[in-house]
Design a protein around this motif. Structure first.
Motif, mmCIF file in Angstrom:
data_model
loop_
_atom_site.group_PDB
_atom_site.id
_atom_site.type_symbol
_atom_site.label_atom_id
_atom_site.label_comp_id
_atom_site.label_asym_id
_atom_site.label_seq_id
_atom_site.Cartn_x
_atom_site.Cartn_y
_atom_site.Cartn_z
ATOM 1 N N ASP A 91 0.617 -1.260 0.199
ATOM 2 C CA ASP A 91 0.131 0.231 0.134
ATOM 3 C C ASP A 91 0.321 1.478 -0.049
ATOM 4 O OD1 ASP A 91 0.961 -0.202 2.469
ATOM 5 O OD2 ASP A 91 -1.185 0.143 3.627
ATOM 6 N N GLY A 92 2.097 1.343 -0.111
ATOM 7 C CA GLY A 92 2.865 2.986 -0.244
ATOM 8 C C GLY A 92 2.749 2.987 1.151
ATOM 9 N N ARG A 93 2.155 2.607 2.239
ATOM 10 C CA ARG A 93 2.458 3.103 3.323
ATOM 11 C C ARG A 93 3.538 1.724 4.689
ATOM 12 N NH1 ARG A 93 -2.470 7.144 4.651
ATOM 13 N NH2 ARG A 93 -2.814 7.392 3.017
ATOM 14 N N ILE A 94 3.662 2.558 5.492
ATOM 15 C CA ILE A 94 4.105 1.818 7.117
ATOM 16 C C ILE A 94 3.303 1.432 7.746
ATOM 17 C CG2 ILE A 94 5.800 1.963 8.834
ATOM 18 C CD1 ILE A 94 7.357 4.001 7.553
ATOM 19 N N ASN A 95 2.873 0.011 7.830
ATOM 20 C CA ASN A 95 1.726 0.085 8.404
ATOM 21 C C ASN A 95 2.612 -0.804 10.056
ATOM 22 O OD1 ASN A 95 -0.454 0.509 6.651
ATOM 23 N ND2 ASN A 95 0.359 -2.079 5.554
ATOM 24 N N GLY A 96 1.681 -1.253 11.074
ATOM 25 C CA GLY A 96 2.026 -1.414 11.942
ATOM 26 C C GLY A 96 2.095 -2.796 12.368
ATOM 27 N N SER A 97 2.128 -3.860 11.398
ATOM 28 C CA SER A 97 2.713 -5.113 11.616
ATOM 29 C C SER A 97 3.899 -5.002 10.519
ATOM 30 C CB SER A 97 1.090 -5.576 10.420
ATOM 31 O OG SER A 97 1.291 -5.481 9.345
ATOM 32 N N PHE A 116 3.693 -5.603 16.234
ATOM 33 C CA PHE A 116 2.377 -5.225 16.540
ATOM 34 C C PHE A 116 1.861 -6.786 14.987
ATOM 35 C CE2 PHE A 116 4.970 -1.669 17.246
ATOM 36 C CZ PHE A 116 4.481 -1.654 18.541
ATOM 37 N N PRO A 117 2.091 -7.465 15.195
ATOM 38 C CA PRO A 117 1.117 -8.487 14.599
ATOM 39 C C PRO A 117 -0.516 -8.430 14.102
ATOM 40 C CG PRO A 117 1.481 -9.661 16.476
ATOM 41 C CD PRO A 117 1.926 -7.977 16.605
ATOM 42 N N GLY A 118 -0.635 -7.952 12.919
ATOM 43 C CA GLY A 118 -1.657 -7.827 12.249
ATOM 44 C C GLY A 118 -2.239 -6.386 12.718
ATOM 45 N N GLN A 119 -2.023 -5.702 12.913
ATOM 46 C CA GLN A 119 -2.116 -3.780 12.689
ATOM 47 C C GLN A 119 -1.836 -3.499 11.619
ATOM 48 O OE1 GLN A 119 -3.347 -1.347 13.645
ATOM 49 N NE2 GLN A 119 -3.177 -1.798 15.807
ATOM 50 N N ASN A 120 -2.869 -3.094 11.244
ATOM 51 C CA ASN A 120 -2.350 -2.385 9.933
ATOM 52 C C ASN A 120 -2.783 -0.859 9.712
ATOM 53 O OD1 ASN A 120 -2.644 -4.422 8.181
ATOM 54 N ND2 ASN A 120 -4.968 -5.315 8.737
ATOM 55 N N LEU A 121 -2.896 -0.457 11.207
ATOM 56 C CA LEU A 121 -2.768 0.749 11.133
ATOM 57 C C LEU A 121 -1.823 1.888 10.792
ATOM 58 C CD1 LEU A 121 -4.061 2.839 12.733
ATOM 59 C CD2 LEU A 121 -2.206 2.926 15.093
ATOM 60 N N SER A 122 -1.767 2.714 9.638
ATOM 61 C CA SER A 122 -0.815 3.701 9.252
ATOM 62 C C SER A 122 0.107 4.572 10.081
ATOM 63 C CB SER A 122 -1.501 3.711 7.470
ATOM 64 O OG SER A 122 0.075 5.256 6.924
ATOM 65 N N GLY A 133 4.226 6.780 16.702
ATOM 66 C CA GLY A 133 3.425 5.975 16.245
ATOM 67 C C GLY A 133 3.396 4.964 17.261
ATOM 68 N N LYS A 134 4.164 5.014 17.966
ATOM 69 C CA LYS A 134 4.863 3.245 18.921
ATOM 70 C C LYS A 134 3.508 3.358 20.128
ATOM 71 C CE LYS A 134 7.581 1.668 22.669
ATOM 72 N NZ LYS A 134 9.111 1.705 23.548
ATOM 73 N N THR A 135 2.892 5.219 20.378
ATOM 74 C CA THR A 135 2.187 4.850 21.447
ATOM 75 C C THR A 135 1.088 4.323 21.235
ATOM 76 O OG1 THR A 135 3.151 6.276 22.626
ATOM 77 C CG2 THR A 135 0.929 6.455 22.549
ATOM 78 N N ASP A 136 0.226 5.015 19.549
ATOM 79 C CA ASP A 136 -0.802 4.767 19.257
ATOM 80 C C ASP A 136 -0.802 3.112 19.478
ATOM 81 O OD1 ASP A 136 -0.862 6.855 19.041
ATOM 82 O OD2 ASP A 136 -0.816 7.668 17.190
ATOM 83 N N LEU A 137 0.434 2.776 18.480
ATOM 84 C CA LEU A 137 0.196 0.766 18.157
ATOM 85 C C LEU A 137 -0.020 0.487 19.473
ATOM 86 C CD1 LEU A 137 2.789 1.279 15.278
ATOM 87 C CD2 LEU A 137 0.414 0.611 15.415
ATOM 88 N N VAL A 138 0.779 0.799 20.366
ATOM 89 C CA VAL A 138 0.465 -0.222 21.997
ATOM 90 C C VAL A 138 -0.965 -0.087 22.750
ATOM 91 C CG1 VAL A 138 1.362 -0.829 24.334
ATOM 92 C CG2 VAL A 138 3.167 -0.007 22.679
ATOM 93 N N ALA A 139 -1.613 1.451 22.160
ATOM 94 C CA ALA A 139 -3.109 1.233 22.553
ATOM 95 C C ALA A 139 -3.942 0.669 21.812
ATOM 96 C CB ALA A 139 -3.106 2.660 22.174
ATOM 97 N N GLY A 140 -3.284 0.603 20.216
ATOM 98 C CA GLY A 140 -4.413 0.195 19.387
ATOM 99 C C GLY A 140 -4.527 -1.598 19.011
ATOM 100 N N THR A 141 -3.786 -1.694 19.604
ATOM 101 C CA THR A 141 -3.170 -3.110 19.147
ATOM 102 C C THR A 141 -3.090 -3.522 20.394
ATOM 103 O OG1 THR A 141 -2.668 -5.088 17.788
ATOM 104 C CG2 THR A 141 -1.469 -2.926 18.103
ATOM 105 N N ASP A 142 -2.823 -5.691 20.401
ATOM 106 C CA ASP A 142 -2.313 -6.535 21.350
ATOM 107 C C ASP A 142 -0.303 -6.450 20.476
ATOM 108 O OD1 ASP A 142 -4.356 -6.555 23.003
ATOM 109 O OD2 ASP A 142 -4.996 -8.561 21.482
#
Length: 200
Positions: A91-97, A116-122, A133-142
């Motif tokens: 997708d041309g973006r850096i995703n959490g996974s 962050f396996p399975g995390q598609n947050l850009s 970015g790390k804070t958002d990823l930790v808050a939004g996924t396992d």
């Protein structure tokens, strides 16, 4: 009535001879017990050192492979390094996974990976570098932490100016001797600029 007759030539041990024999046996048994304890302690110490050396080899291989196969590396807050492993979904973006952090725990005595396996947050590059970015990823996924080296100290993670050379230094104490170790790796196919990567 029969009388008791004492025979001086009778075979037997005197009390002094028995005491000397007991002392010799006690010394021999003490020596054997000390030797057994020393061998047991040496074996335990050797096993502990072997386990640490095996963990060190595994950590070196894992980090080296991870860095070599990553596309970009970024300095992260608190002395960590963030690695973009590649645009897996195209997708041309850096995703959490697609992000992996090399970092220490809060005490600074454990070298670990965070992904962050399975995390598609850009995640934008600026957010990776600022820590948002790390804070958002930790808050939004396992999130998943993988401990590579427990019980290390003085961990220093550095990234060169071009963002392609990762250097990790740390101390390990074995048998009351502290040794400094270093893991170095270079991104094999790095994207030297952020061209083609959305920084939204």
């Amino acid at each position: 009535m029969t009388g008791y007759c004492y025979n001086k030539n009778r075979a037997g041990f005197t009390t002094a001879e028995l005491l000397v024999a007991l002392m010799v046996c006690a010394i021999v048994f003490t020596a054997v017990a000390s030797l057994a304890y020393a061998l047991s302690s040496a074996s335990s110490s050797t096993e502990d050192m072997s386990a640490r050396q095996m963990a060190l080899r595994c950590a070196t291989v894992r980090i080296s492979d991870l860095v070599r196969h990553s596309v970009m590396a970024f300095p992260a807050p608190a002395g960590g390094i963030a690695l973009w492993t590649g645009d897996d979904n195209g997708d041309g973006r850096i995703n959490g996974s697609e992000l992996v952090y090399i970092e220490t725990d809060a005490s600074g005595h454990t070298l670990r990976l965070l992904d962050f396996p399975g995390q598609n947050l850009s995640v934008a590059i600026s957010d990776i570098q600022s820590g948002e970015g790390k804070t958002d990823l930790v808050a939004g996924t396992d999130e998943r932490y993988v401990t590579l080296l427990p019980q290390c100290s003085n961990v220093r993670l550095t990234l060169d100016g071009s963002g392609t050379f990762v250097n990790i230094m740390f101390d390990l104490t074995e048998n009351n001797t502290t040794t400094t170790y270093q893991i170095c790796a270079t991104l094999r196919c790095s994207a030297t600029s952020a061209d083609g990567v959305d920084d939204d």
